[in-house]
Design a protein around this motif. Sequence first.
Motif, PDB file in Angstrom:
ATOM      1  N   LEU A 150       1.040  -1.272  -0.267  1.00  0.00           N
ATOM      2  CA  LEU A 150      -0.162   0.494  -0.232  1.00  0.00           C
ATOM      3  C   LEU A 150       0.901   1.484   0.112  1.00  0.00           C
ATOM      4  O   LEU A 150       0.563   2.314  -1.126  1.00  0.00           O
ATOM      5  CB  LEU A 150      -0.808   0.427   1.069  1.00  0.00           C
ATOM      6  N   ALA A 151       1.629   1.112   0.648  1.00  0.00           N
ATOM      7  CA  ALA A 151       3.147   2.101   1.231  1.00  0.00           C
ATOM      8  C   ALA A 151       3.631   3.155  -0.642  1.00  0.00           C
ATOM      9  O   ALA A 151       3.935   3.673  -1.541  1.00  0.00           O
ATOM     10  CB  ALA A 151       3.499   2.190   1.755  1.00  0.00           C
ATOM     11  N   LYS A 152       4.176   1.346  -1.276  1.00  0.00           N
ATOM     12  CA  LYS A 152       4.915   1.883  -1.952  1.00  0.00           C
ATOM     13  C   LYS A 152       3.891   2.579  -3.449  1.00  0.00           C
ATOM     14  O   LYS A 152       4.547   2.732  -3.794  1.00  0.00           O
ATOM     15  CB  LYS A 152       5.752   0.444  -2.248  1.00  0.00           C
ATOM     16  N   SER A 153       2.767   1.736  -3.582  1.00  0.00           N
ATOM     17  CA  SER A 153       1.790   2.217  -4.704  1.00  0.00           C
ATOM     18  C   SER A 153       1.591   3.716  -4.149  1.00  0.00           C
ATOM     19  O   SER A 153       2.006   3.860  -5.253  1.00  0.00           O
ATOM     20  CB  SER A 153       0.624   0.872  -3.975  1.00  0.00           C
ATOM     21  N   LEU A 154       1.456   4.339  -2.785  1.00  0.00           N
ATOM     22  CA  LEU A 154       1.158   5.867  -2.742  1.00  0.00           C
ATOM     23  C   LEU A 154       2.708   6.262  -3.291  1.00  0.00           C
ATOM     24  O   LEU A 154       2.500   7.508  -4.360  1.00  0.00           O
ATOM     25  CB  LEU A 154       0.910   5.959  -1.572  1.00  0.00           C
ATOM     26  N   GLU A 155       3.632   5.955  -3.353  1.00  0.00           N
ATOM     27  CA  GLU A 155       4.683   7.135  -3.043  1.00  0.00           C
ATOM     28  C   GLU A 155       5.537   6.526  -4.499  1.00  0.00           C
ATOM     29  O   GLU A 155       6.234   7.145  -5.031  1.00  0.00           O
ATOM     30  CB  GLU A 155       5.710   6.751  -2.313  1.00  0.00           C
ATOM     31  N   ALA A 156       4.943   5.356  -5.616  1.00  0.00           N
ATOM     32  CA  ALA A 156       6.317   5.362  -6.283  1.00  0.00           C
ATOM     33  C   ALA A 156       6.397   6.895  -7.694  1.00  0.00           C
ATOM     34  O   ALA A 156       6.585   7.190  -8.169  1.00  0.00           O
ATOM     35  CB  ALA A 156       4.761   4.226  -7.753  1.00  0.00           C
ATOM     36  N   PRO A 157       5.038   6.767  -7.851  1.00  0.00           N
ATOM     37  CA  PRO A 157       5.451   8.702  -8.366  1.00  0.00           C
ATOM     38  C   PRO A 157       6.827   9.664  -8.604  1.00  0.00           C
ATOM     39  O   PRO A 157       7.399   9.960  -8.721  1.00  0.00           O
ATOM     40  CB  PRO A 157       4.135   9.434  -8.839  1.00  0.00           C
ATOM     41  N   VAL A 158       6.847  10.018  -6.815  1.00  0.00           N
ATOM     42  CA  VAL A 158       7.972  10.898  -6.263  1.00  0.00           C
ATOM     43  C   VAL A 158       8.902   9.627  -6.034  1.00  0.00           C
ATOM     44  O   VAL A 158      10.313  10.573  -6.212  1.00  0.00           O
ATOM     45  CB  VAL A 158       7.228  10.622  -4.787  1.00  0.00           C
ATOM     46  N   ASP A 159       9.109   8.142  -6.207  1.00  0.00           N
ATOM     47  CA  ASP A 159      10.133   7.564  -6.310  1.00  0.00           C
ATOM     48  C   ASP A 159      10.615   7.573  -7.328  1.00  0.00           C
ATOM     49  O   ASP A 159      12.425   7.354  -7.510  1.00  0.00           O
ATOM     50  CB  ASP A 159      10.081   6.373  -5.260  1.00  0.00           C
ATOM     51  N   ARG A 160      10.004   7.813  -8.421  1.00  0.00           N
ATOM     52  CA  ARG A 160      10.548   6.994  -9.987  1.00  0.00           C
ATOM     53  C   ARG A 160      11.679   8.605 -10.083  1.00  0.00           C
ATOM     54  O   ARG A 160      12.696   8.707 -10.600  1.00  0.00           O
ATOM     55  CB  ARG A 160       9.971   6.927 -10.940  1.00  0.00           C
ATOM     56  N   ALA A 177       9.067  10.496   2.204  1.00  0.00           N
ATOM     57  CA  ALA A 177       9.431   8.970   3.749  1.00  0.00           C
ATOM     58  C   ALA A 177       8.940   9.028   4.603  1.00  0.00           C
ATOM     59  O   ALA A 177       7.908   7.637   4.924  1.00  0.00           O
ATOM     60  CB  ALA A 177      10.979   9.462   3.910  1.00  0.00           C
ATOM     61  N   PRO A 178       8.031  10.174   4.597  1.00  0.00           N
ATOM     62  CA  PRO A 178       6.885  10.825   6.237  1.00  0.00           C
ATOM     63  C   PRO A 178       5.995   9.855   5.490  1.00  0.00           C
ATOM     64  O   PRO A 178       5.283   9.364   6.200  1.00  0.00           O
ATOM     65  CB  PRO A 178       7.075  12.008   6.335  1.00  0.00           C
ATOM     66  N   ILE A 179       5.244   9.812   4.792  1.00  0.00           N
ATOM     67  CA  ILE A 179       4.185   9.391   4.050  1.00  0.00           C
ATOM     68  C   ILE A 179       4.711   7.473   3.767  1.00  0.00           C
ATOM     69  O   ILE A 179       3.000   7.609   4.053  1.00  0.00           O
ATOM     70  CB  ILE A 179       4.108  10.190   2.112  1.00  0.00           C
ATOM     71  N   ALA A 180       5.252   7.095   3.219  1.00  0.00           N
ATOM     72  CA  ALA A 180       5.080   6.250   2.737  1.00  0.00           C
ATOM     73  C   ALA A 180       5.177   5.310   4.046  1.00  0.00           C
ATOM     74  O   ALA A 180       4.702   4.190   4.401  1.00  0.00           O
ATOM     75  CB  ALA A 180       6.346   5.869   1.702  1.00  0.00           C
ATOM     76  N   HIS A 181       6.331   5.585   5.010  1.00  0.00           N
ATOM     77  CA  HIS A 181       7.011   4.501   6.070  1.00  0.00           C
ATOM     78  C   HIS A 181       5.627   5.033   7.546  1.00  0.00           C
ATOM     79  O   HIS A 181       5.166   3.536   7.869  1.00  0.00           O
ATOM     80  CB  HIS A 181       7.674   5.557   6.266  1.00  0.00           C
TER      81      HIS A 181
END
Length: 356
Positions: free
Chosen positions: A84-94, A332-336
């Motif tokens: 769930l966390a990784k799917s939400l942060e994927a755009p920022v991570d790329r 990071a705060p959002i994902a974690h």
Amino acid sequence: FVRRGPPVRRRAAHAYAAVAAAGVVTAGWFHVLRRQRRREAELLVAHQGQRLDSDQTKYLPRRRFASAREAVRHLSAGAMAGALAKSLEAPVDRVKIILQVSPERFSFARGARITRDILEREGVRGLWKGNSTVLARTLPYAAINFAMHDLVAGLLSEDGERLRVEQKFAAGAVAGMCSTTVTYPLDMVRARMAVAPRGSPSTVMSTMRGIYRRSGLRGLYAGLTPSLCGIIPYSGTTWMCFNSFKEALAIRKGQDPAHAHLSGLEHAVLGGVSAIIGQAVSYPLDTCRRRMQTARVAGGVTMSMVGVLRDIFAKEGFHGLYKGLTVNFVKAPIAHGISFASYHHIKQEMAARDWP
């Protein structure tokens, strides 16, 4: 290390690094088991001939989870929370990965320009490019990370008492190293897919086959040394801060620190703050890892961890080691926060419904 050493020397350097990492994990695990055996011997002497009642038994450190069902519960909750966390942060991570491997100086304007370019070339789906690989890696990574932390923390505790600061750090570090080592090839594939030009192989298996064909098995583990060096302070610091903050908040609320009951929002805030601290401590090694993973795609020369760090510092200065950190302070705060809150909520719901 040299920038372009002969193959034998490079292989020897990788072998030494792998042996050193394996030695750290093995030594830590033997330390945990030695403490467990010593504690069991003490309990046997103290309670010889007596049967412990249930109130005593529930606080004994365990060599494993109480049952296979409990282990599955921890693993499943960790996997779902991480996905769930990784799917939400994927755009920022790329966007962050592209910034990390670029020699240009970081700025929010450049981050916005990269986002706009991705949208123009690949559409909205381009922001989630490689996310299937992220999820394929995140499911086992998060499952192992959360479950291994709970297991090691239980082994290190004595009669259910609170862990000391160094024990909290050790539990997080062991969990991070185990999960990183198991899932590293998928992290390599994700990084290559994130920076690959349009028209390149876009599936997990095709990218993995291409890496293996060009560089062999060692290519799938390029950058593992800085990853393991970085995950120790990152995962250890994050878990140490989270558990310390959680205990402090429980005491402030008048609860038992060893069995604190916090809300989802409180878990999210504590997880987010802990992740920021962990990122600040270990980020240069994360930048080094990404450079080593994407060196061939970017047309660079493959170097050792020390060589990459020297190269970054010589060409881009100290700031280059922390390129993209500001983006991480956003994600990071959002994902974690989401992963910590989701993990505890899902685990409690599973326990309440007696699943599995």
